[in-house]
Design an enzyme around this catalytic site. Structure first.
Site, PDB file in Angstrom:
ATOM      1  N   HIS A  17      37.133  45.905  38.202  1.00  0.00           N
ATOM      2  CA  HIS A  17      38.546  46.209  38.502  1.00  0.00           C
ATOM      3  C   HIS A  17      38.712  47.688  38.881  1.00  0.00           C
ATOM      4  O   HIS A  17      39.404  48.010  39.853  1.00  0.00           O
ATOM      5  CB  HIS A  17      39.432  45.937  37.273  1.00  0.00           C
ATOM      6  CG  HIS A  17      39.508  44.511  36.855  1.00  0.00           C
ATOM      7  ND1 HIS A  17      39.275  44.102  35.567  1.00  0.00           N
ATOM      8  CD2 HIS A  17      39.819  43.382  37.552  1.00  0.00           C
ATOM      9  CE1 HIS A  17      39.439  42.788  35.469  1.00  0.00           C
ATOM     10  NE2 HIS A  17      39.760  42.332  36.665  1.00  0.00           N
ATOM     11  N   LYS A  41      48.316  31.076  29.491  1.00  0.00           N
ATOM     12  CA  LYS A  41      46.889  31.409  29.450  1.00  0.00           C
ATOM     13  C   LYS A  41      46.582  32.189  28.177  1.00  0.00           C
ATOM     14  O   LYS A  41      47.225  33.200  27.904  1.00  0.00           O
ATOM     15  CB  LYS A  41      46.567  32.268  30.699  1.00  0.00           C
ATOM     16  CG  LYS A  41      45.125  32.169  31.135  1.00  0.00           C
ATOM     17  CD  LYS A  41      44.963  32.819  32.498  1.00  0.00           C
ATOM     18  CE  LYS A  41      43.563  33.336  32.710  1.00  0.00           C
ATOM     19  NZ  LYS A  41      43.442  34.094  33.962  1.00  0.00           N
ATOM     20  N   ARG A  90      34.340  38.907  45.020  1.00  0.00           N
ATOM     21  CA  ARG A  90      32.993  38.976  44.460  1.00  0.00           C
ATOM     22  C   ARG A  90      32.133  38.005  45.244  1.00  0.00           C
ATOM     23  O   ARG A  90      31.928  38.177  46.423  1.00  0.00           O
ATOM     24  CB  ARG A  90      33.030  38.613  42.966  1.00  0.00           C
ATOM     25  CG  ARG A  90      33.604  39.710  42.124  1.00  0.00           C
ATOM     26  CD  ARG A  90      33.966  39.263  40.746  1.00  0.00           C
ATOM     27  NE  ARG A  90      35.140  38.392  40.788  1.00  0.00           N
ATOM     28  CZ  ARG A  90      35.888  38.067  39.746  1.00  0.00           C
ATOM     29  NH1 ARG A  90      35.573  38.511  38.559  1.00  0.00           N
ATOM     30  NH2 ARG A  90      36.939  37.315  39.870  1.00  0.00           N
ATOM     31  N   SER A 128      35.807  39.592  33.799  1.00  0.00           N
ATOM     32  CA  SER A 128      36.345  39.660  32.437  1.00  0.00           C
ATOM     33  C   SER A 128      35.734  38.566  31.570  1.00  0.00           C
ATOM     34  O   SER A 128      35.433  38.791  30.397  1.00  0.00           O
ATOM     35  CB  SER A 128      37.861  39.493  32.460  1.00  0.00           C
ATOM     36  OG  SER A 128      38.443  40.547  33.174  1.00  0.00           O
TER      37      SER A 128
HETATM   38  P1  ADP Z   1      38.936  38.177  36.424  1.00  0.00           P
HETATM   39  O1  ADP Z   1      38.839  37.237  37.607  1.00  0.00           O
HETATM   40  O2  ADP Z   1      37.694  38.988  36.188  1.00  0.00           O
HETATM   41  O3  ADP Z   1      39.500  37.572  35.188  1.00  0.00           O
HETATM   42  P2  ADP Z   1      41.467  39.259  37.295  1.00  0.00           P
HETATM   43  O4  ADP Z   1      42.182  37.961  37.282  1.00  0.00           O
HETATM   44  O5  ADP Z   1      42.057  40.322  36.482  1.00  0.00           O
HETATM   45  O6  ADP Z   1      39.971  39.259  36.832  1.00  0.00           O
HETATM   46  O7  ADP Z   1      41.206  39.696  38.792  1.00  0.00           O
HETATM   47  C1  ADP Z   1      42.090  40.436  39.569  1.00  0.00           C
HETATM   48  C2  ADP Z   1      41.477  40.662  40.919  1.00  0.00           C
HETATM   49  O8  ADP Z   1      40.329  41.495  40.778  1.00  0.00           O
HETATM   50  C3  ADP Z   1      40.966  39.417  41.651  1.00  0.00           C
HETATM   51  O9  ADP Z   1      41.216  39.580  43.040  1.00  0.00           O
HETATM   52  C4  ADP Z   1      39.494  39.422  41.400  1.00  0.00           C
HETATM   53  O10 ADP Z   1      38.785  38.750  42.421  1.00  0.00           O
HETATM   54  C5  ADP Z   1      39.232  40.923  41.432  1.00  0.00           C
HETATM   55  N1  ADP Z   1      38.008  41.306  40.749  1.00  0.00           N
HETATM   56  C6  ADP Z   1      37.731  41.198  39.427  1.00  0.00           C
HETATM   57  N2  ADP Z   1      36.484  41.649  39.173  1.00  0.00           N
HETATM   58  C7  ADP Z   1      35.964  42.062  40.372  1.00  0.00           C
HETATM   59  C8  ADP Z   1      34.695  42.611  40.786  1.00  0.00           C
HETATM   60  N3  ADP Z   1      33.714  42.793  39.929  1.00  0.00           N
HETATM   61  N4  ADP Z   1      34.542  42.896  42.088  1.00  0.00           N
HETATM   62  C9  ADP Z   1      35.522  42.671  42.968  1.00  0.00           C
HETATM   63  N5  ADP Z   1      36.723  42.152  42.657  1.00  0.00           N
HETATM   64  C10 ADP Z   1      36.944  41.845  41.379  1.00  0.00           C
END
Ligand code: ADP
Length: 159
Positions: A17, A41, A90, A128
């Site tokens: 993030h 959630k 990702r 996460s």
């Molecule tokens: P997660 O999917 O890890 O639970 P979030 O829902 O908080 O995280 O994700 C928010 C945004 O951040 C999404 O667009 C997700 O694809 C992106 N994101 C999370 N981790 C990464 C990473 N390691 N590299 C690129 N984008 C990421």
């Protein structure tokens, strides 16, 4: 003026993030990191804890603001003059979900553009859920999350 929002659950905030946040600050004049409130959630950290982690780790960026929001992202964008949605990509597995989200958001708000960013190689596969899994078994999370978040996770798992 480009005002961007980076929405997510940030449960917990990871180096993945933060990597996206840093890149987005170079693209947006103002960046709102939006914590999505989803009571359905089950989360590891409360909204307050997630806010604290983000505020602490983003304090070096003076154009970043941390807020929480519920409801439709495009409505929040309209209310706050946000013209750009930042999402991270990702692996290929993210693509299908993200393209659907971007497509529906464009249908609902044609003037709000979605931008996809990629983290650097070492952060590319950090998520996460991976952090939570490693932490459950007391594994080393120091390369996955910032020290402040790591200590909050350790506190949570030690009680
Ligand atoms: P997660 O999917 O890890 O639970 P979030 O829902 O908080 O995280 O994700 C928010 C945004 O951040 C999404 O667009 C997700 O694809 C992106 N994101 C999370 N981790 C990464 C990473 N390691 N590299 C690129 N984008 C990421």
């Amino acid at each position: 003026m480009r005002i961007g929002i980076y929405p997510g659950s940030f449960d917990p905030l990871t180096y993945g993030h933060l990597d996206i946040i840093e890149r987005a600050t170079k693209i947006c004049d103002r960046l709102i990191v939006g914590i999505l409130v989803n009571s359905a959630k089950k989360s590891l950290f409360s909204l307050e804890e997630r806010t604290e982690c983000l505020e602490h780790c983003c304090r070096v960026y003076d154009t970043v603001e941390v807020v929480s929001f519920s409801g439709l992202l495009v409505d929040f964008c309209r209310e706050n003059q946000i013209n750009c949605i930042i999402r991270g990509l990702r692996a290929v597995s993210d693509f299908e979900y993200e393209i659907t989200l971007a497509s529906i958001n464009r249908r609902l708000a044609a003037d709000v553009e979605t931008l996809f960013l990629m983290a650097r190689d070492e952060n590319l596969f950090v998520s996460s859920s991976l952090v939570k899994e490693v932490a459950t078994y007391n594994g080393d999370i120091s390369t996955l999350v910032p020290p402040y978040v790591a200590s909050r996770i350790r506190q949570t798992f030690s009680v």
